[in-house]
Design a protein around this motif. Structure first.
Motif, mmCIF file in Angstrom:
data_model
loop_
_atom_site.group_PDB
_atom_site.id
_atom_site.type_symbol
_atom_site.label_atom_id
_atom_site.label_comp_id
_atom_site.label_asym_id
_atom_site.label_seq_id
_atom_site.Cartn_x
_atom_site.Cartn_y
_atom_site.Cartn_z
ATOM 1 N N ARG A 18 0.875 -1.159 -0.059
ATOM 2 C CA ARG A 18 -0.139 0.182 -0.211
ATOM 3 C C ARG A 18 0.794 1.402 0.105
ATOM 4 O O ARG A 18 0.784 2.237 -0.690
ATOM 5 N N PHE A 19 1.961 1.292 0.753
ATOM 6 C CA PHE A 19 2.862 2.344 0.597
ATOM 7 C C PHE A 19 3.589 2.609 -0.691
ATOM 8 O O PHE A 19 3.543 3.762 -1.272
ATOM 9 N N LEU A 20 3.926 1.542 -1.308
ATOM 10 C CA LEU A 20 4.501 1.761 -2.448
ATOM 11 C C LEU A 20 3.777 2.348 -3.641
ATOM 12 O O LEU A 20 4.039 2.895 -4.665
ATOM 13 N N ALA B 43 4.219 1.933 -7.863
ATOM 14 C CA ALA B 43 3.400 1.111 -8.618
ATOM 15 C C ALA B 43 1.948 1.605 -8.880
ATOM 16 O O ALA B 43 1.500 2.334 -8.141
ATOM 17 N N ASP B 44 1.324 0.924 -9.846
ATOM 18 C CA ASP B 44 -0.085 1.447 -9.909
ATOM 19 C C ASP B 44 -1.051 0.816 -8.954
ATOM 20 O O ASP B 44 -2.181 1.270 -8.575
ATOM 21 N N ASN B 45 -0.816 -0.523 -8.563
ATOM 22 C CA ASN B 45 -1.568 -1.231 -7.726
ATOM 23 C C ASN B 45 -0.765 -2.321 -6.840
ATOM 24 O O ASN B 45 0.424 -2.564 -7.136
ATOM 25 N N MET B 46 -1.632 -2.847 -5.963
ATOM 26 C CA MET B 46 -0.675 -3.664 -5.127
ATOM 27 C C MET B 46 -0.402 -5.033 -5.641
ATOM 28 O O MET B 46 0.557 -5.619 -5.492
ATOM 29 N N ALA B 47 -1.115 -5.661 -6.581
ATOM 30 C CA ALA B 47 -0.528 -6.722 -7.308
ATOM 31 C C ALA B 47 0.638 -6.635 -8.172
ATOM 32 O O ALA B 47 1.684 -7.145 -8.364
ATOM 33 N N GLN B 48 0.773 -5.124 -8.863
ATOM 34 C CA GLN B 48 1.832 -4.963 -9.340
ATOM 35 C C GLN B 48 3.152 -4.840 -8.583
ATOM 36 O O GLN B 48 4.276 -5.103 -8.846
ATOM 37 N N VAL B 49 2.962 -4.179 -7.181
ATOM 38 C CA VAL B 49 3.884 -4.274 -6.372
ATOM 39 C C VAL B 49 4.521 -5.714 -5.951
ATOM 40 O O VAL B 49 5.621 -6.054 -5.749
ATOM 41 N N LYS C 86 4.323 -8.318 -7.731
ATOM 42 C CA LYS C 86 4.798 -9.093 -8.668
ATOM 43 C C LYS C 86 6.478 -8.644 -9.058
ATOM 44 O O LYS C 86 7.250 -9.206 -9.136
ATOM 45 N N ASN C 87 6.619 -7.249 -8.831
ATOM 46 C CA ASN C 87 7.700 -6.608 -9.204
ATOM 47 C C ASN C 87 8.638 -6.295 -8.214
ATOM 48 O O ASN C 87 9.825 -6.086 -8.263
ATOM 49 N N PHE C 88 8.002 -6.223 -6.696
ATOM 50 C CA PHE C 88 8.963 -5.783 -5.618
ATOM 51 C C PHE C 88 9.111 -7.009 -4.570
ATOM 52 O O PHE C 88 10.163 -7.186 -3.966
ATOM 53 N N LEU C 89 8.011 -7.635 -4.497
ATOM 54 C CA LEU C 89 7.864 -8.263 -3.121
ATOM 55 C C LEU C 89 7.866 -9.899 -3.327
ATOM 56 O O LEU C 89 7.929 -10.707 -2.426
ATOM 57 N N ALA C 90 7.745 -10.145 -4.561
ATOM 58 C CA ALA C 90 7.796 -11.709 -5.069
ATOM 59 C C ALA C 90 9.199 -12.456 -5.039
ATOM 60 O O ALA C 90 10.170 -11.614 -4.864
#
Length: 293
Positions: free
Chosen positions: A150-152, A158-164, A166-170
């Motif tokens: 949510r912070f990011l 990022a545009d949404n949490m799913a994108q975060v 996928k791109n940062f926390l996976a």
């Protein structure tokens, strides 16, 4: 197995998986119980991640407002199994039991350590202020990766949490930090010590092959697991009937829950929650108090 939807008038609506601001939910405990009543839920389990801190406030709100709602004390415990993070829901737990409070304190410490490392790795990637931002969003609740996501999003990374995720926390991404949770057997043991029932949460969400999912359920049952979630408000086609078959095959009771975090168009308290015929419900032996009218 043919799925049969029961008539709404024939049962009390159970939603046995939900979250509040005590972890990564968006509604306070007081707001959550009001929404449950609005959505005609009769029995609600609050199952925040590795904490029971929201339960007392929810119970007070129900009592003060004489809400027609039965609250089930619950928790969702994060575990590790074969390098996979698996969630175990505890239902009807004694939130003050020493074994449970001790394990949850350990899990909280793991969360703090992981959060600091996530923030450190994001800092190296020139994303500053992540720990402070996530803590602000958690507002004293259990700190989760969802708060970082949510912070990011708020920071415009990022545009949404799913994108975060996928791109940062996976796994393999900049902010990924391996978890250090307890084992499935530890979680089940503590839930049982505290008088509760252990439920395998959302088994369809672990990205496991059918072979590995069966291995998970065999292991869960062998450690004394009681039930598995069969019904959720958002499932892949035929998933509910397949999970119902697994419950029968491995002699597990069936549970149902929305895994509600926030009001949205696809996941809602009580929505599409029913068990297929032939599934023994986890609440079959419960003696529930009368609801306020």
């Amino acid at each position: 197995m043919t799925e049969q939807t029961p008539q709404p008038s024939a049962f009390t609506l159970f939603d046995l998986h939900s979250h509040t601001t005590a972890s990564d939910g968006y509604l306070t405990p007081e707001q959550l119980v009001l929404r449950a009543v609005e959505m005609r839920v009769g029995v609600l389990a609050i199952t925040d991640h590795d904490t029971t801190d929201g339960l007392a406030a929810a119970a007070r709100a129900i009592e003060l407002q004489q809400l027609p709602l039965i609250l089930i004390d619950g928790v969702e415990i994060s575990t590790l199994w074969e390098h996979h993070e698996i969630h175990i829901v505890g239902l009807r737990v004694d939130k003050s039991h020493p074994a449970l409070t001790s394990l949850l304190a350990q899990q909280t410490e793991f969360r703090h350590q992981r959060a600091e490392e996530i923030a450190r790795r994001l800092e190296k990637a020139h994303i500053a202020g992540a720990l402070e931002g996530a803590r602000r969003l958690a507002d004293g609740g259990a700190l989760t990766r969802g708060h970082f996501a949510r912070f990011l999003v708020q920071a415009g990374v990022a545009d949404n949490m799913a994108q975060v995720f996928k791109n940062f926390l996976a796994k393999g991404k900049t902010g990924y930090v391996p978890a250090q949770w307890c084992t499935i057997e530890q979680a089940i043991d503590v839930i049982h010590q505290s008088g509760g029932q252990a439920v395998l949460a959302h088994p369809g969400r672990y990205d496991l092959s059918a072979k590995w999912l069966k291995r998970l359920m065999i292991w869960f049952k062998a450690q004394g697991g009681d039930a598995m979630e069969v019904a959720q408000c958002q499932q892949a086609p035929n998933e509910r009937s397949q999970l119902a078959k697994y419950a029968a095959d491995y002699q597990l009771l069936g549970s149902q829950g929305s895994d509600f975090h926030q009001p949205c168009s696809w996941i809602e308290l009580g929505r599409k929650l029913w068990l297929p015929g032939g599934v023994e419900p986890v609440w079959r032996d419960w003696i529930l108090p009368a609801r306020s009218q």
